[in-house]
Design an enzyme around this catalytic site. Structure first.
Site, mmCIF file in Angstrom:
data_model
loop_
_atom_site.group_PDB
_atom_site.id
_atom_site.type_symbol
_atom_site.label_atom_id
_atom_site.label_comp_id
_atom_site.label_asym_id
_atom_site.label_seq_id
_atom_site.Cartn_x
_atom_site.Cartn_y
_atom_site.Cartn_z
ATOM 1 N N SER A 160 0.839 -1.195 0.000
ATOM 2 C CA SER A 160 0.000 0.000 0.000
ATOM 3 C C SER A 160 0.871 1.240 0.000
ATOM 4 C CB SER A 160 -0.919 0.011 1.229
ATOM 5 O OG SER A 160 -1.454 1.314 1.397
ATOM 6 N N ASP A 305 -6.139 0.788 -9.126
ATOM 7 C CA ASP A 305 -7.324 1.625 -9.384
ATOM 8 C C ASP A 305 -7.973 1.331 -10.742
ATOM 9 O OD1 ASP A 305 -7.041 2.835 -6.930
ATOM 10 O OD2 ASP A 305 -5.768 4.436 -7.707
HETATM 11 C C1 S3P Z 1 -2.893 5.891 -3.723
HETATM 12 C C2 S3P Z 1 -2.613 4.588 -3.439
HETATM 13 C C3 S3P Z 1 -3.545 3.478 -3.694
HETATM 14 C C4 S3P Z 1 -4.676 3.892 -4.630
HETATM 15 C C5 S3P Z 1 -5.231 5.242 -4.305
HETATM 16 C C6 S3P Z 1 -4.153 6.307 -4.365
HETATM 17 C C7 S3P Z 1 -1.875 6.914 -3.412
HETATM 18 O O1 S3P Z 1 -4.076 3.046 -2.458
HETATM 19 O O2 S3P Z 1 -5.705 2.923 -4.608
HETATM 20 O O3 S3P Z 1 -6.262 5.598 -5.220
HETATM 21 O O4 S3P Z 1 -1.968 8.039 -3.936
HETATM 22 O O5 S3P Z 1 -0.977 6.601 -2.625
HETATM 23 P P1 S3P Z 1 -3.277 1.932 -1.593
HETATM 24 O O6 S3P Z 1 -1.896 2.347 -1.579
HETATM 25 O O7 S3P Z 1 -3.865 1.924 -0.228
HETATM 26 O O8 S3P Z 1 -3.536 0.645 -2.340
#
Ligand code: S3P
Length: 418
Positions: A160, A305
């Protein structure tokens, strides 16, 4: 409810809005930096507006002129602030880490959807650095109290970028060294920006290490968002030929191209160049007959996404596709395994829910129908693509939520929202 007509062909050249992830970070990090930064081609979608609102509340000055922002940072955030993060997971998670490092108290909260999303995943690793971050039964509101932080070695169970970034943004204020290791590399915009702002940062595979650093303001020219371009790329693959200009092709974000390779979609990257530390290209996609694909856990982070859209493409591809290792979709703006399955079924496709993904049996033609967005921007936009590519079209219920990441999405499709 918005009616969407099916189309025989869909072609054209598109300029897409600025990248959401890069805009969040450019605003947030510069708000806590020394000096003044100019951010060009910023996304002014609702999520990034939430970040601007929070950073102003913390004491930064942000002037907006169209898509150009001028951010005057402050190294000392205002104490006792209430930070309304709206619908934005990136805002609340990154900012929890950033604020925890500043030795101030703050309350971070958001709308109903954001309040249902997990926050322990941020509170627990920050506690390893000595932060005092309290959640409300694992969710927002989140309360941060002032604490001196100590560097720590953090091993993440999930890939993440939001959690990794929260730890790094706390780590730059902690004594000693802070490392974060993830099972699969997630988007690395935070690392790139910290490095451009003079932070002490080292990257070794999936492990990132930071030491105490003061950030210097840096100008950012935001590339167009590959996650927004993906809808127009998909329409090219399904219905004609599209050219998306100046799209960010950071390798941690271009899983959609990996999916295209597997599906057999014909595309090319033109005019490749580097702008503001991120590679960009114009992406040309041509209509192709697609074949079924298999995606597993290691494929997921770089297209996290885009997965609703990839699942939709599978519904038009020949054969049975299988997507697994994507349990994270359950905790996005909606439960995207459930909402994507419903979307595909409602327009006549064959999709089966797995605990961590989908089985999709492709069909040459889908009839169309009505799809609820469940107030999830990515579901609304995926539904619009599916309906344009369907036999009879249909309706998107609650389409306005596209403003979270792509306010003029329907305009670009030539559709006026009622
Ligand atoms: C993001 C990370 C992702 C993504 C989100 C934007 C970011 O989430 O789904 O739309 O800008 O760091 P995760 O890192 O929790 O998967």
């Amino acid at each position: 409810m918005q009616q969407i007509d099916s189309r025989e062909y869909f072609s054209g050249e598109f300029e897409l809005p600025g990248d959401k992830s890069v805009t969040h970070r450019a605003v947030m990090l510069n708000s806590g930096a020394d000096g003044v930064a100019v951010i060009e081609n910023a996304l002014m979608g609702e999520d990034c507006v939430s970040t601007c609102r929070c950073m102003r509340a913390l004491g930064a000055k942000i002037d907006v002129d169209g898509t150009t922002l001028r951010v005057s940072g402050t190294p000392h955030f205002r104490r006792g602030t209430e930070l309304n993060c709206g619908n934005s997971g990136t805002t609340i998670r990154l900012l929890t880490g950033y604020v925890a490092g500043k030795q101030i108290d703050a309350k971070l909260y958001g709308d109903e959807s954001l309040s249902s999303r997990p926050m322990k995943r941020v509170a627990e690793p920050l506690a390893l650095l000595g932060a005092d971050v309290r959640t409300t039964d694992g969710h927002a509101p989140v309360y941060v109290s002032p604490k001196l932080l100590q560097g720590a070695d953090v091993e993440l169970k999930i890939a993440s970028a939001q959690v990794k970034s929260a730890v790094l943004l706390a780590g730059i204020s902690a004594d000693g060294e802070t490392s974060v290791t993830e099972p699969v590399k997630s988007r690395d915009h935070t690392e790139r920006m910290l490095s451009a702002m003079g932070a002490d940062i080292a990257i070794d595979g999936n492990r990132v290490t930071v030491r105490k650093s003061t950030l210097k303001a840096v100008d950012v020219c935001v590339p167009s968002d590959v996650s927004s371009a993906a809808y127009f790329m998909a329409l090219g693959a399904l219905k004609g030929e599209t050219l998306c200009k100046n799209v960010g092709i950071n390798p941690t974000r271009t899983g959609i191209l990996t999916a295209f390779d597997k599906l057999g979609v014909s595309y090319s990257l033109l005019n490749r160049r580097v702008s503001g530390g991120e590679e960009t290209a114009d992406i040309l996609v041509k209509k192709t007959a697609m074949r079924a694909i298999e995606l597993t856990a290691e494929d997921i982070p770089s297209m996290i996404d885009e997965l609703p859209l990839v699942a939709l493409l599978c519904a038009f591809a020949e054969g049975e596709s299988r997507i697994t290792g994507a349990k994270e979709l359950r905790v996005k703006e909606s439960d995207r395994i459930a909402t994507t399955t419903e979307l595909i079924r409602n327009i006549g496709g064959d999709c089966e829910e797995l605990p961590d993904g989908f089985i999709i049996r492709g069909k040459k033609k889908l009839c169309g129908g009505n799809v609820d967005s469940y107030l999830d921007h990515r579901i609304a936009m995926t539904a619009a693509v599916g309906l344009i590519a369907s036999e009879k079209g249909g309706n998107v219920v609650r389409p306005e939520c596209c403003a979270i990441s792509f306010p003029d999405f329907f305009d670009k499709l030539g559709i006026k929202l009622y």
